[in-house]
Design an enzyme around this catalytic site. Structure first.
Site, PDB file in Angstrom:
ATOM      1  N   ASP A   1      -6.387  -1.491  -4.244  1.00  0.00           N
ATOM      2  CA  ASP A   1      -7.601  -1.987  -3.575  1.00  0.00           C
ATOM      3  C   ASP A   1      -8.591  -0.863  -3.247  1.00  0.00           C
ATOM      4  O   ASP A   1      -9.324  -0.943  -2.260  1.00  0.00           O
ATOM      5  CB  ASP A   1      -7.214  -2.764  -2.303  1.00  0.00           C
TER       6      ASP A   1
ATOM      7  N   ASP B   1      -7.472   3.653   1.458  1.00  0.00           N
ATOM      8  CA  ASP B   1      -8.819   3.715   2.052  1.00  0.00           C
ATOM      9  C   ASP B   1      -8.825   4.252   3.475  1.00  0.00           C
ATOM     10  O   ASP B   1      -9.658   5.080   3.836  1.00  0.00           O
ATOM     11  CB  ASP B   1      -9.422   2.300   2.105  1.00  0.00           C
TER      12      ASP B   1
ATOM     13  N   THR C   1      -1.542   3.751  -3.231  1.00  0.00           N
ATOM     14  CA  THR C   1      -1.271   2.438  -2.622  1.00  0.00           C
ATOM     15  C   THR C   1      -0.873   1.467  -3.706  1.00  0.00           C
ATOM     16  O   THR C   1      -1.466   1.478  -4.796  1.00  0.00           O
ATOM     17  CB  THR C   1      -2.500   1.888  -1.857  1.00  0.00           C
TER      18      THR C   1
ATOM     19  N   GLY D   1       0.742   3.142   3.943  1.00  0.00           N
ATOM     20  CA  GLY D   1       1.950   2.600   3.295  1.00  0.00           C
ATOM     21  C   GLY D   1       2.414   3.507   2.174  1.00  0.00           C
ATOM     22  O   GLY D   1       1.596   4.031   1.422  1.00  0.00           O
TER      23      GLY D   1
ATOM     24  N   ASP E   1      -1.494  -1.545  -3.647  1.00  0.00           N
ATOM     25  CA  ASP E   1      -2.423  -2.691  -3.628  1.00  0.00           C
ATOM     26  C   ASP E   1      -3.551  -2.626  -4.662  1.00  0.00           C
ATOM     27  O   ASP E   1      -4.218  -3.632  -4.894  1.00  0.00           O
ATOM     28  CB  ASP E   1      -3.068  -2.833  -2.239  1.00  0.00           C
TER      29      ASP E   1
ATOM     30  N   ARG F   1       1.237   5.504  10.317  1.00  0.00           N
ATOM     31  CA  ARG F   1      -0.115   5.080  10.689  1.00  0.00           C
ATOM     32  C   ARG F   1      -0.355   5.672  12.074  1.00  0.00           C
ATOM     33  O   ARG F   1       0.529   5.617  12.930  1.00  0.00           O
ATOM     34  CB  ARG F   1      -0.205   3.554  10.648  1.00  0.00           C
TER      35      ARG F   1
ATOM     36  N   ARG G   1      -1.865  -6.989   0.547  1.00  0.00           N
ATOM     37  CA  ARG G   1      -2.746  -7.082   1.731  1.00  0.00           C
ATOM     38  C   ARG G   1      -3.804  -8.146   1.467  1.00  0.00           C
ATOM     39  O   ARG G   1      -3.458  -9.268   1.143  1.00  0.00           O
ATOM     40  CB  ARG G   1      -3.371  -5.716   2.023  1.00  0.00           C
TER      41      ARG G   1
HETATM   42  P1  ADP Z   1      -4.101   3.164   3.994  1.00  0.00           P
HETATM   43  O1  ADP Z   1      -4.412   4.602   3.924  1.00  0.00           O
HETATM   44  O2  ADP Z   1      -2.951   2.773   3.126  1.00  0.00           O
HETATM   45  O3  ADP Z   1      -5.339   2.296   3.808  1.00  0.00           O
HETATM   46  P2  ADP Z   1      -4.216   2.631   6.851  1.00  0.00           P
HETATM   47  O4  ADP Z   1      -5.448   1.785   6.786  1.00  0.00           O
HETATM   48  O5  ADP Z   1      -3.122   2.177   7.728  1.00  0.00           O
HETATM   49  O6  ADP Z   1      -3.533   2.856   5.442  1.00  0.00           O
HETATM   50  O7  ADP Z   1      -4.696   4.099   7.298  1.00  0.00           O
HETATM   51  C1  ADP Z   1      -3.764   5.159   7.380  1.00  0.00           C
HETATM   52  C2  ADP Z   1      -4.160   6.069   8.491  1.00  0.00           C
HETATM   53  O8  ADP Z   1      -5.427   6.668   8.215  1.00  0.00           O
HETATM   54  C3  ADP Z   1      -4.363   5.405   9.855  1.00  0.00           C
HETATM   55  O9  ADP Z   1      -3.148   5.190  10.538  1.00  0.00           O
HETATM   56  C4  ADP Z   1      -5.208   6.448  10.564  1.00  0.00           C
HETATM   57  O10 ADP Z   1      -4.413   7.529  11.022  1.00  0.00           O
HETATM   58  C5  ADP Z   1      -6.092   6.958   9.433  1.00  0.00           C
HETATM   59  N1  ADP Z   1      -7.371   6.225   9.509  1.00  0.00           N
HETATM   60  C6  ADP Z   1      -7.605   4.941   9.168  1.00  0.00           C
HETATM   61  N2  ADP Z   1      -8.880   4.598   9.424  1.00  0.00           N
HETATM   62  C7  ADP Z   1      -9.471   5.698   9.964  1.00  0.00           C
HETATM   63  C8  ADP Z   1     -10.779   6.003  10.449  1.00  0.00           C
HETATM   64  N3  ADP Z   1     -11.749   5.084  10.451  1.00  0.00           N
HETATM   65  N4  ADP Z   1     -11.004   7.244  10.912  1.00  0.00           N
HETATM   66  C9  ADP Z   1     -10.043   8.183  10.916  1.00  0.00           C
HETATM   67  N5  ADP Z   1      -8.774   7.964  10.477  1.00  0.00           N
HETATM   68  C10 ADP Z   1      -8.487   6.747  10.004  1.00  0.00           C
HETATM   69  O1  F6P Z   2      -0.732  -1.367   1.647  1.00  0.00           O
HETATM   70  C1  F6P Z   2       0.557  -1.558   1.139  1.00  0.00           C
HETATM   71  C2  F6P Z   2       1.217  -2.736   1.815  1.00  0.00           C
HETATM   72  O2  F6P Z   2       2.522  -2.870   1.290  1.00  0.00           O
HETATM   73  C3  F6P Z   2       0.459  -4.056   1.693  1.00  0.00           C
HETATM   74  O3  F6P Z   2       0.644  -4.664   0.445  1.00  0.00           O
HETATM   75  C4  F6P Z   2       1.035  -4.821   2.845  1.00  0.00           C
HETATM   76  O4  F6P Z   2       0.113  -5.773   3.323  1.00  0.00           O
HETATM   77  C5  F6P Z   2       1.267  -3.749   3.885  1.00  0.00           C
HETATM   78  O5  F6P Z   2       1.305  -2.500   3.211  1.00  0.00           O
HETATM   79  C6  F6P Z   2       2.542  -3.917   4.669  1.00  0.00           C
HETATM   80  O6  F6P Z   2       2.581  -2.925   5.633  1.00  0.00           O
HETATM   81  P1  F6P Z   2       3.881  -2.581   6.495  1.00  0.00           P
HETATM   82  O7  F6P Z   2       4.787  -1.742   5.645  1.00  0.00           O
HETATM   83  O8  F6P Z   2       3.355  -1.843   7.665  1.00  0.00           O
HETATM   84  O9  F6P Z   2       4.538  -3.887   6.856  1.00  0.00           O
END
Ligand code: ADP
Ligand code: F6P
Length: 324
Positions: A133, A107, A129, A15, A131, A76, A175
């Site tokens: 978090d 994360d 982020t 995000g 969040d 993503r 989230r």
């Molecule tokens: P954020 O980074 O905000 O936590 P996401 O959880 O959607 O957002 O993760 C972002 C991107 O990071 C995912 O779309 C994927 O490409 C990569 N990613 C997430 N988890 C993994 C993982 N376990 N191993 C490798 N890449 C990952």
């Molecule tokens: O991680 C940032 C965030 O805005 C969260 O607060 C929320 O749950 C999520 O992303 C929303 O994701 P999307 O933009 O894919 O709807």
């Protein structure tokens, strides 16, 4: 001996968050000032796997420090979760002579960074982020702006809530984490703040509190509800049915992710971006930049991902005390 880094790549993933542009600018300018080349990678890991890679110079990041969103775009990407995708991503970095990558994201993005590092590309994560978090750091890029945006929106809802003597439930993002809700609960003087970390499903308690506040002369009520609890419309209907007080739900949504970053988000994002470059220059990999106890620092990504983030219990008990 530390691997010498000559060209670094920078990407944003997951995000978007206000302040990411300030971090990108800092990465590019810090790297150039240290004699490195910089390549922008568009659309996070999806763009890396599609080889959507371009040269960046000092003018690539002019006029962006104040802008929300990310000029690099974000995504993503499911393929990056696979071992084949991770190896391909590292091979593409090598093909483009990228020997260090700064990943700005949350994360999930750090898990991708961890895999790039395992596949031989020096990688540093920067926490981006709204969040808040990410366990290893007390600050994440975008949280401050998102809280301010939500706070201002709740102020506006309060005006109309007061005029109509209503109860208002305002749902904020986060989230599964309640940090934004908690900060808004305090800064907006809400009567209730509902966060996943402390939710007990006892709606009768909320109803009783609203009724007792009515009895002592309160004419309107503000409840901040975290996205991780959700169902704000349903809650509004149940509160109205039980109290006879008109109740409305407002879900603030993605407005919280946009807008010009606050001063704090610009400054901290800049410091974190520059530190990420310094870590790459020092030959470090698999690290994440953090802010703790008043200082910018860094952690091993594996350790950072193994930590758990708790809600600030002092703030939570304070908000309950002040909303009596
Ligand atoms: P954020 O980074 O905000 O936590 P996401 O959880 O959607 O957002 O993760 C972002 C991107 O990071 C995912 O779309 C994927 O490409 C990569 N990613 C997430 N988890 C993994 C993982 N376990 N191993 C490798 N890449 C990952
Ligand atoms: O991680 C940032 C965030 O805005 C969260 O607060 C929320 O749950 C999520 O992303 C929303 O994701 P999307 O933009 O894919 O709807």
């Amino acid at each position: 001996m530390a691997k010498e880094v000559k060209t670094i790549g920078v990407l944003t993933s997951g995000g978007d968050a206000p302040g990411m542009n300030a971090a990108i600018r800092a990465v590019v300018r810090a790297a150039l000032s240290s004699g490195l080349k910089v390549k922008g990678i568009s659309r996070g890991y999806a763009g890396l796997l599609a080889e959507d890679i371009f040269d960046m110079d000092t003018m690539s990041v002019t006029d962006i420090v104040q802008r929300g969103g990310t000029i690099l775009f974000t995504s993503r990407c499911a393929e990056m979760r696979t071992p084949e995708g991770q190896k391909k991503a590292a091979d593409i970095c090598r093909k483009h002579n990228i020997d260090g990558v700064v990943v700005i994201g949350g994360d999930g993005s750090f898990r991708g960074a961890q895999k790039l590092s395992e596949n031989g590309i020096n990688t540093i994560g920067v926490p981006g982020t709204i969040d808040l978090d990410i366990a290893c750091t007390e600050y994440t890029i975008g949280f401050d702006t998102a809280c301010n945006t939500a706070m201002e929106a709740i102020d506006k809802v309060r005006d109309t809530s007061a005029s109509h003597e209503r109860c208002s439930i305002i749902e904020v993002m986060g989230r599964t984490a309640g940090h934004i809700a908690l900060w808004c609960g305090i800064s907006n003087g809400s009567e209730y703040v509902l966060i996943p970390e402390h939710y007990d499903n006892d709606e009768q308690k909320i109803i009783d509190k609203i009724l007792s506040k009515r009895r002592i002369g309160k004419k309107h009520h503000i409840i901040v509800n975290a996205e991780g609890i959700g169902d704000s419309q349903g809650l509004a209907q149940r509160i109205e049915a039980a109290t006879g007080i008109e109740t409305r739900a407002t879900v603030i949504g993605h407005i919280q992710r946009g807008g010009n970053p606050t001063c704090r988000d610009r400054v901290y994002a800049s410091a974190m971006g520059a530190l990420a470059v310094d870590l790459l220059i020092a030959g470090k990999t698999n690290r994440v930049v953090a802010y703790r106890d008043g200082e910018f620092c860094d952690f091993d990504i594996d350790e950072a991902l193994a930590m758990t983030k708790d809600i600030d219990e002092h703030l939570y008990s304070m908000t309950r005390r002040l909303s009596r």
